[in-house]
Design a protein around this motif. Structure first.
Motif, PDB file in Angstrom:
ATOM      1  N   SER A  41       0.781  -1.355  -0.044  1.00 30.92           N
ATOM      2  CA  SER A  41       0.002  -0.033   0.236  1.00 30.92           C
ATOM      3  C   SER A  41       0.893   1.300   0.018  1.00 30.92           C
ATOM      4  O   SER A  41       2.174   1.353   0.500  1.00 30.92           O
ATOM      5  CB  SER A  41      -0.702  -0.176   1.095  1.00 30.92           C
ATOM      6  OG  SER A  41      -1.731   1.219   1.214  1.00 30.92           O
ATOM      7  N   LEU A  48      -7.419   3.478   5.698  1.00 27.84           N
ATOM      8  CA  LEU A  48      -7.960   2.454   4.549  1.00 27.84           C
ATOM      9  C   LEU A  48      -7.211   1.273   4.467  1.00 27.84           C
ATOM     10  O   LEU A  48      -7.668   0.172   4.368  1.00 27.84           O
ATOM     11  CB  LEU A  48      -7.818   3.337   3.133  1.00 27.84           C
ATOM     12  CG  LEU A  48      -8.159   2.426   2.228  1.00 27.84           C
ATOM     13  CD1 LEU A  48      -9.711   2.233   2.220  1.00 27.84           C
ATOM     14  CD2 LEU A  48      -7.624   3.293   0.876  1.00 27.84           C
ATOM     15  N   THR A  49      -5.995   1.222   4.649  1.00 26.17           N
ATOM     16  CA  THR A  49      -5.105  -0.094   4.449  1.00 26.17           C
ATOM     17  C   THR A  49      -5.624  -0.935   5.782  1.00 26.17           C
ATOM     18  O   THR A  49      -5.661  -2.316   5.459  1.00 26.17           O
ATOM     19  CB  THR A  49      -3.721   0.201   4.400  1.00 26.17           C
ATOM     20  OG1 THR A  49      -3.294   0.891   3.380  1.00 26.17           O
ATOM     21  CG2 THR A  49      -2.809  -1.291   4.223  1.00 26.17           C
ATOM     22  N   GLU A  51      -8.313  -1.097   7.505  1.00 25.48           N
ATOM     23  CA  GLU A  51      -9.779  -1.641   6.905  1.00 25.48           C
ATOM     24  C   GLU A  51      -9.694  -2.722   5.752  1.00 25.48           C
ATOM     25  O   GLU A  51     -10.322  -3.760   6.032  1.00 25.48           O
ATOM     26  CB  GLU A  51     -10.532  -0.492   6.351  1.00 25.48           C
ATOM     27  CG  GLU A  51     -12.101  -0.807   6.308  1.00 25.48           C
ATOM     28  CD  GLU A  51     -12.661  -1.136   7.620  1.00 25.48           C
ATOM     29  OE1 GLU A  51     -13.557  -2.337   7.527  1.00 25.48           O
ATOM     30  OE2 GLU A  51     -12.244  -0.858   8.641  1.00 25.48           O
ATOM     31  N   ILE A  52      -8.773  -2.625   4.854  1.00 25.89           N
ATOM     32  CA  ILE A  52      -8.755  -3.458   3.764  1.00 25.89           C
ATOM     33  C   ILE A  52      -7.982  -4.738   4.338  1.00 25.89           C
ATOM     34  O   ILE A  52      -8.710  -5.914   3.902  1.00 25.89           O
ATOM     35  CB  ILE A  52      -7.813  -3.242   2.719  1.00 25.89           C
ATOM     36  CG1 ILE A  52      -8.562  -1.994   1.938  1.00 25.89           C
ATOM     37  CG2 ILE A  52      -7.518  -4.130   1.445  1.00 25.89           C
ATOM     38  CD1 ILE A  52      -7.620  -1.172   0.715  1.00 25.89           C
ATOM     39  N   GLN A  55     -10.941  -6.656   6.143  1.00 25.80           N
ATOM     40  CA  GLN A  55     -11.876  -7.174   5.393  1.00 25.80           C
ATOM     41  C   GLN A  55     -11.729  -8.594   4.704  1.00 25.80           C
ATOM     42  O   GLN A  55     -11.923  -9.325   4.622  1.00 25.80           O
ATOM     43  CB  GLN A  55     -12.439  -5.799   4.324  1.00 25.80           C
ATOM     44  CG  GLN A  55     -13.318  -4.916   4.725  1.00 25.80           C
ATOM     45  CD  GLN A  55     -14.671  -5.617   5.473  1.00 25.80           C
ATOM     46  OE1 GLN A  55     -15.060  -6.502   4.776  1.00 25.80           O
ATOM     47  NE2 GLN A  55     -14.912  -4.885   6.382  1.00 25.80           N
ATOM     48  N   ILE A  79      -2.265  -1.490  -3.477  1.00 27.75           N
ATOM     49  CA  ILE A  79      -3.084  -0.194  -3.066  1.00 27.75           C
ATOM     50  C   ILE A  79      -2.506   1.095  -3.918  1.00 27.75           C
ATOM     51  O   ILE A  79      -1.292   1.275  -3.136  1.00 27.75           O
ATOM     52  CB  ILE A  79      -3.470   0.106  -1.580  1.00 27.75           C
ATOM     53  CG1 ILE A  79      -4.237  -1.177  -0.926  1.00 27.75           C
ATOM     54  CG2 ILE A  79      -4.675   1.208  -1.734  1.00 27.75           C
ATOM     55  CD1 ILE A  79      -5.422  -1.843  -1.784  1.00 27.75           C
ATOM     56  N   ARG A 150     -14.677   4.205   4.069  1.00 29.63           N
ATOM     57  CA  ARG A 150     -13.453   3.269   4.130  1.00 29.63           C
ATOM     58  C   ARG A 150     -14.085   1.749   4.055  1.00 29.63           C
ATOM     59  O   ARG A 150     -13.595   0.843   3.501  1.00 29.63           O
ATOM     60  CB  ARG A 150     -12.621   3.641   5.047  1.00 29.63           C
ATOM     61  CG  ARG A 150     -11.627   4.846   4.967  1.00 29.63           C
ATOM     62  CD  ARG A 150     -10.423   4.956   6.026  1.00 29.63           C
ATOM     63  NE  ARG A 150     -10.961   5.109   7.198  1.00 29.63           N
ATOM     64  CZ  ARG A 150     -11.298   6.275   7.757  1.00 29.63           C
ATOM     65  NH1 ARG A 150     -11.280   7.200   7.211  1.00 29.63           N
ATOM     66  NH2 ARG A 150     -11.800   6.024   9.081  1.00 29.63           N
ATOM     67  N   GLU A 151     -14.587   1.338   5.014  1.00 24.54           N
ATOM     68  CA  GLU A 151     -15.279   0.146   4.980  1.00 24.54           C
ATOM     69  C   GLU A 151     -15.910  -0.503   3.847  1.00 24.54           C
ATOM     70  O   GLU A 151     -15.696  -1.623   3.341  1.00 24.54           O
ATOM     71  CB  GLU A 151     -16.095   0.058   6.347  1.00 24.54           C
ATOM     72  CG  GLU A 151     -16.556  -1.477   6.666  1.00 24.54           C
ATOM     73  CD  GLU A 151     -17.714  -1.691   7.799  1.00 24.54           C
ATOM     74  OE1 GLU A 151     -18.514  -2.128   7.802  1.00 24.54           O
ATOM     75  OE2 GLU A 151     -17.359  -0.805   8.746  1.00 24.54           O
ATOM     76  N   ALA A 154     -13.531  -0.992   1.199  1.00 17.35           N
ATOM     77  CA  ALA A 154     -12.492  -2.145   1.323  1.00 17.35           C
ATOM     78  C   ALA A 154     -13.378  -3.567   0.854  1.00 17.35           C
ATOM     79  O   ALA A 154     -12.968  -4.355   0.203  1.00 17.35           O
ATOM     80  CB  ALA A 154     -12.323  -2.280   2.652  1.00 17.35           C
TER      81      ALA A 154
END
Length: 193
Positions: A41, A48-49, A51-52, A55, A79, A150-151, A154
């Motif tokens: 990323s 964001l990372t 959250e990814i 997920q 990313i 963000r969720e 992701a």
């Protein structure tokens, strides 16, 4: 008597939803060739990372740290970047902004080892009511909306992994691995009508 009818109705609802393929949101059936990946990323410790990663974990995907040995054998989710913007959606009578339309775009790539690079892009929209009388509540609400965006981004990104797998399968069907034999010879004569 009423309690029995309620229990019977609840039982019917459970049977109907389980029979139709209903499942909880947040989990995606990721293909087996993408169950173990490396994650790269532009902001490795950003929200964001994180959250990814979360997920991916919910979808039973193992994220391994990239090394020299696994870089050529494991798929990589890269990313590339994320942009956030907001535009005015509506205004009050006095001309001040009443509602914003927030937009988040996440750009990524999936690098299949020894194969192609697949670009992925997801965009998430949310509206945000700007109440000038509740400044503290407005900031807290905006933080919650950013987290939800963000969720959602992701989750959509993980779902896009299915398109990468489908593209790989389609490409494998088109190119079956046997070399095409091209014969060198005379070109066919042009016909005259």
């Amino acid at each position: 008597m009423r309690n029995r009818i309620l229990m019977l109705l609840l039982g019917v609802i459970v049977l109907v939803t389980s029979g139709c393929g209903f499942h909880l949101r947040g989990t995606t059936n990721v293909p087996s060739d993408l169950k173990t990946i490396t994650l790269n990323s532009y902001d490795p410790y950003g929200p964001l990372t994180r959250e990814i990663r979360s997920q991916l974990k919910l979808s039973d995907v193992t994220v391994v740290e990239p090394t020299v040995s696994n870089k050529k054998s494991l798929p990589e989710l890269r990313i590339v970047g994320a942009t956030e913007s907001q535009a005015t959606a509506s205004i009050f009578q006095d001309g001040k902004t009443a509602e914003y339309q927030k937009e988040m775009t996440v750009r990524a790539q999936v690098l299949m080892p020894g194969k192609d690079i697949y670009p992925i892009s997801v965009t998430v929209f949310r509206s945000f009511f700007d109440n000038p009388l509740a400044a503290l509540a407005k900031d807290a609400e905006q933080d919650i909306i950013d987290k939800e965006m963000r969720e959602q981004a992701a989750q959509q990104l993980i779902r896009k992994l299915l398109t990468v797998h489908a593209s790989e399968l389609t490409k494998k069907d088109v190119v079956d691995g046997t070399p095409e034999i091209i014969s060198v010879g005379k070109a066919p004569a042009a016909s005259t009508y």
